[in-house]
Scaffold this motif. Sequence first.
Motif, mmCIF file in Angstrom:
data_model
loop_
_atom_site.group_PDB
_atom_site.id
_atom_site.type_symbol
_atom_site.label_atom_id
_atom_site.label_comp_id
_atom_site.label_asym_id
_atom_site.label_seq_id
_atom_site.Cartn_x
_atom_site.Cartn_y
_atom_site.Cartn_z
ATOM 1 N N LEU A 178 0.833 -1.198 0.000
ATOM 2 C CA LEU A 178 0.000 0.000 0.000
ATOM 3 C C LEU A 178 0.867 1.248 0.000
ATOM 4 O O LEU A 178 0.590 2.207 -0.742
ATOM 5 C CB LEU A 178 -0.921 0.006 1.226
ATOM 6 N N ALA A 179 1.912 1.255 0.809
ATOM 7 C CA ALA A 179 2.830 2.395 0.836
ATOM 8 C C ALA A 179 3.452 2.628 -0.534
ATOM 9 O O ALA A 179 3.563 3.774 -1.002
ATOM 10 C CB ALA A 179 3.924 2.160 1.873
ATOM 11 N N ALA A 180 3.842 1.561 -1.200
ATOM 12 C CA ALA A 180 4.451 1.686 -2.523
ATOM 13 C C ALA A 180 3.465 2.202 -3.559
ATOM 14 O O ALA A 180 3.826 2.962 -4.466
ATOM 15 C CB ALA A 180 5.011 0.337 -2.966
ATOM 16 N N ARG A 181 2.214 1.831 -3.400
ATOM 17 C CA ARG A 181 1.202 2.189 -4.388
ATOM 18 C C ARG A 181 0.702 3.619 -4.241
ATOM 19 O O ARG A 181 0.515 4.316 -5.241
ATOM 20 C CB ARG A 181 0.040 1.198 -4.303
ATOM 21 N N ILE A 182 0.505 4.082 -2.989
ATOM 22 C CA ILE A 182 -0.126 5.395 -2.833
ATOM 23 C C ILE A 182 0.642 6.364 -1.938
ATOM 24 O O ILE A 182 0.255 7.527 -1.822
ATOM 25 C CB ILE A 182 -1.561 5.262 -2.285
ATOM 26 N N GLY A 183 1.736 5.934 -1.320
ATOM 27 C CA GLY A 183 2.435 6.804 -0.380
ATOM 28 C C GLY A 183 3.572 7.583 -1.007
ATOM 29 O O GLY A 183 4.142 7.177 -2.025
ATOM 30 N N GLU A 184 3.881 8.720 -0.378
ATOM 31 C CA GLU A 184 5.085 9.470 -0.754
ATOM 32 C C GLU A 184 6.319 8.924 -0.054
ATOM 33 O O GLU A 184 7.433 9.399 -0.294
ATOM 34 C CB GLU A 184 4.925 10.953 -0.418
ATOM 35 N N GLY A 185 6.127 7.939 0.798
ATOM 36 C CA GLY A 185 7.254 7.352 1.497
ATOM 37 C C GLY A 185 6.821 6.170 2.340
ATOM 38 O O GLY A 185 5.633 5.856 2.459
#
Length: 315
Positions: A178-185
């Motif tokens: 999820l972090a890789a898909r929608i996060g800035e970090g």
Amino acid sequence: MRIGYFLSSEEYTPAELIEQAKGAERAGFSALWISDHYHPWVDAQGQSAFVWSIIGALSQATTLPITTAVTCPTVRIHPAVIAQAAATSAVLTGGTFRLGVGTGEALNEHIFGDAWPEAEIRLDMLEEAIHIMRELWKGGVVSHHGKHYTVENARVYTLPEQPIEVLISGFGPKAVDLAARIGEGFVSVAPDAEMVQRFRSGGGNSRTCQGGFKAAFATSEEEGARIAYEKWPNAGVPGELSQVLPSPKHFEQASQLVTQDMVKKAFVCGNDPEAHLAMIDTYAKAGFDEIYVANSGPHYQGLFDMYAHSVLPKL
């Protein structure tokens, strides 16, 4: 590589947190993390100030960038309110505030008697919450009728000039994805190279990876280990218990199974700068861009002096 200081809201008073932030800046740290808790993990820690009040004070006391590590914008506080709080924090800090988010722990989020969802549902709630916040940060009127949240005719008027970066905490593969898909970090408190690589290869690419570790500065390694065990016995509690136990009392009960040696392994104890350099190197080799150290116990000025003279110059 950026070396920052981690403000532990669970252990220190508001005045001490401000004092530590100033001390960290004088010592040469380049950024701040701050935890967001309603309860401490165990009563021995003894504090839990409202993080948004502290961030407001920090914005006037230091010029260091601030990241929440981490806020849960899903159960205890509605994402529309977190959107407003984060936007105000970004304005106060001149745009250097970053919102670190995660799926939270029952320890902090169960206080209204809501059911504590399973991990997969919490991730789904987090994704919807991030979507709501980003829509509100665009500056228009937002209405949203989703699976988990409703927003009607809401608008955040006080907004920073630049978009707020959202960094996502992850301990398991689904959260990292999820972090890789929608996060800035990506945010983690373990030097896990596999998770960093999963974030990078899943779309994180060159986005920020923040990692953090705990220390207990003292005149000896054993004294540091004693302080760490007294204040953070929960550091040795394994598995998903940290996400599901509902109160400090329950963490204290689980911590009866934890020994001082177990906690010592999770901390850098004592006053040896080489031990800190070695831990920082572990995170750096795992692929983290920013590394934050938290002190436990009363001797945080000693940690600042050591970093100023014997750690940061070597980095």
